[in-house]
Design an enzyme around this catalytic site. Structure first.
Site, PDB file in Angstrom:
ATOM      1  N   HIS A  81       0.857  -1.190   0.000  1.00 60.34           N
ATOM      2  CA  HIS A  81       0.000   0.000   0.000  1.00 60.34           C
ATOM      3  C   HIS A  81       0.890   1.236   0.000  1.00 60.34           C
ATOM      4  CE1 HIS A  81      -2.953   2.967   0.823  1.00 60.34           C
ATOM      5  NE2 HIS A  81      -2.651   3.122   2.095  1.00 60.34           N
ATOM      6  N   GLU A 108       3.576   1.509 -23.540  1.00 55.97           N
ATOM      7  CA  GLU A 108       4.457   0.351 -23.467  1.00 55.97           C
ATOM      8  C   GLU A 108       4.519  -0.227 -22.057  1.00 55.97           C
ATOM      9  OE1 GLU A 108       7.182  -2.592 -24.739  1.00 55.97           O
ATOM     10  OE2 GLU A 108       5.754  -1.304 -25.806  1.00 55.97           O
ATOM     11  N   HIS A 158      -6.142   9.274  -1.824  1.00 59.02           N
ATOM     12  CA  HIS A 158      -5.446   8.501  -0.792  1.00 59.02           C
ATOM     13  C   HIS A 158      -4.205   7.804  -1.357  1.00 59.02           C
ATOM     14  CE1 HIS A 158      -5.912   5.468   2.796  1.00 59.02           C
ATOM     15  NE2 HIS A 158      -4.670   5.486   2.355  1.00 59.02           N
ATOM     16  N   ASP A 249       9.848 -41.608  -5.507  1.00 58.61           N
ATOM     17  CA  ASP A 249      10.813 -41.203  -4.491  1.00 58.61           C
ATOM     18  C   ASP A 249      10.028 -40.580  -3.330  1.00 58.61           C
ATOM     19  OD1 ASP A 249      13.129 -40.525  -3.180  1.00 58.61           O
ATOM     20  OD2 ASP A 249      13.594 -38.814  -4.465  1.00 58.61           O
ATOM     21  N   SER A 369      13.274 -45.335  -2.137  1.00 54.54           N
ATOM     22  CA  SER A 369      13.940 -44.250  -1.434  1.00 54.54           C
ATOM     23  C   SER A 369      15.255 -44.747  -0.848  1.00 54.54           C
ATOM     24  CB  SER A 369      13.047 -43.718  -0.309  1.00 54.54           C
ATOM     25  OG  SER A 369      13.728 -42.768   0.481  1.00 54.54           O
ATOM     26  N   LYS A 404      19.691 -45.085  -6.023  1.00 52.25           N
ATOM     27  CA  LYS A 404      18.837 -44.508  -7.068  1.00 52.25           C
ATOM     28  C   LYS A 404      19.658 -43.846  -8.169  1.00 52.25           C
ATOM     29  CE  LYS A 404      16.610 -42.213  -3.969  1.00 52.25           C
ATOM     30  NZ  LYS A 404      15.762 -41.143  -3.383  1.00 52.25           N
TER      31      LYS A 404
END
Length: 476
Positions: A81, A108, A158, A249, A369, A404
């Site tokens: 604000h 633009e 404001h 995984d 995992s 893995k």
């Protein structure tokens, strides 16, 4: 100007696996002088979760309006604000002060406020000022709903409220809006209406030209568009149409990385002495030997006492070593934590509906995992969303299948399942694991993108499809 204006930032939520938190700047202090100790931390019900450490501070008078934006614009993560001179003067371009919207086109800088191009018409709603900020809430909610494309609202005499899906975007848009307001004011001084497209001398779409271009192809077009390349570029499989075996995984896929690093690992380190103290001497010596075997001579040289199990474990955890001996021991420690209720396994919000879909449509779901099978079962049996083990068809870890990052591991899993690797979908957050899966012939290696995951390399983005929810795999 002075202590006017304000800012708030929102973090967390279901996508990050943690509660929403709203950080609010205080009222009555110079914003450029704020420090972390000045900030209020609130939840989405405006309850103060963590008050500022600096005494005698009050929440920003804008706080009710932050919440209007966050509730009406769920994607918003920051609201600013300002009492910008140009913003308030822009609300007075209509001398009758009766207009409820400011329109600007053919500039633009329209590109800087999001979802607008040079020749689009930007509409910024205007609400009337009130003696205090909180009295603006009803007006703000109304115009946000009336103007679904807006990301800013002017307050007459404001200032401005503007929001974005990050604080960086909100700041950028705030600056772009201020530029546009100044442009509109200066144009008006020249006798130019910023809401009208230019009559001569600059690029503009004629109505007929614009309509012709828009109607050439597409849903209402004369000819259908050829988007075969777009369709072919989508490499995300749909289950069960494209595959009936899903391999997942855990870290960065089903579960937040932060859960492992901020909950599971610290639990081991804080309880390691009690755990080791409960072992028989032969059990202790056997564990120490197993831990040492999983370390190289160079790594052992960095440990002051290689015969001390606690020292070995702390070194392994600190360096995030994914070795079988550590994972087995961690699994045993976590079991006690889960069973006592000290630990609850984190899973992302999409996991349960995804698992339900897969089960209802005959898709087998397995976990692979680096954590031990025991640790995997514990996490899903004691998850924050209940016992999920009935949805899972099996588990694989380093001990059963290998790393893995080794393509042989995926071949081992396919052999165990009795299917060709090409019939498997594997999801992971790490490129090296997906590369290993691809080398083994896995049919669909998929990159999961979750909050807190490592950034994907440019090559990784080219090599592997990315999904942001496992529900993206569900379909027929």
């Amino acid at each position: 100007t002075g202590t006017g204006g304000g800012v708030s930032i929102r973090v967390g939520g279901p996508s990050e696996g943690r509660p929403w938190r709203v950080f609010v700047a205080p009222s009555g202090i110079q914003k450029e002088d704020m420090i972390g100790d000045d900030i209020f931390e609130l939840d989405m019900n405006r309850n103060v979760i963590v008050p500022p450490k600096t005494p005698d501070l009050r929440q920003s008078a804008c706080t009710p309006l932050w919440y209007v934006v966050y509730k009406q614009r769920p994607e918003a993560r920051a609201v600013i604000h300002t009492h910008s001179m140009y913003a308030q003067l822009a609300t007075l371009l209509d001398p009758t002060e009766s207009t409820n919207v400011l329109r600007i086109t053919h500039l633009e800088m329209l590109k800087g406020v999001g979802h607008h191009g040079y020749d689009d018409v930007l509409e910024i709603p205007i609400i009337d000022n009130r003696p205090s900020e909180d009295l603006l809430a009803d007006q703000l909610e109304r115009v946000i709903n009336e103007y679904p494309n807006t990301n800013a609202v002017l307050v007459r005499r404001h200032g401005l409220y503007v929001w974005g899906d990050s604080w960086e975007q909100a700041k950028t848009q705030c600056e772009a809006f201020d530029y546009l307001f100044q442009s509109a004011i200066e144009m008006s001084k020249l006798g130019l209406d910023p809401s009208l497209k230019p009559m001569h001398g600059t690029y503009r779409h004629e109505d007929g030209e614009r309509n012709a271009k828009r109607q050439k192809i597409g849903f209402h077009g004369l000819d259908k568009a050829d988007n075969s390349k777009d369709l072919a570029s989508n490499k995300i499989p749909i289950l069960p149409r494209d595959a009936k075996y899903l391999l997942l995984d855990i870290e960065g896929c089903t579960t937040s990385i932060s859960f492992v690093k901020e909950t599971l690992f610290p639990f081991v380190l804080s309880n390691i002495d009690d755990y080791l103290g409960g072992l028989e001497p032969f059990e202790y010596n056997s564990l120490a030997e197993a831990l040492r075997k999983d370390l190289t001579e160079e790594q052992l040289d960095h440990i002051s006492d290689p015969k001390n199990c606690a020292a070995l474990v702390k070194y392994m955890v600190k360096n995030d070593l994914k070795v079988a001996s550590l994972k087995t021991m961690q699994g045993q420690m976590w079991r006690a934590g889960y069973e006592k209720g000290d630990i609850h396994g984190h899973v992302f919000p999409d996991i349960v509906p995804m698992l339900q879909w897969m089960q209802n449509h005959g898709v087998k779901v397995y976990i692979f995992s680096s954590g031990s099978v025991e640790a995997q079962e514990l996490l899903f049996a004691h998850s924050e969303q209940g016992d999920l083990t009935d949805y899972l068809d099996g588990y694989y870890d380093i001990a059963t299948s290998g790393s893995k990052k080794d393509s042989k591991s995926f071949s081992n899993i396919a052999s165990d399942l009795g299917i060709p690797p090409s019939q498997i979908v594997f999801c992971s957050d790490l490129e090296m694991e997906l590369e290993a899966a691809r080398a083994a012939g896995i049919g669909h290696p998929i990159m999961t993108v979750r909050p807190g995951n490592s950034a994907i390399s440019p090559q990784g983005k080219k090599d592997f499809p990315q999904i942001f929810s496992l529900m993206q795999l569900c379909g027929v």
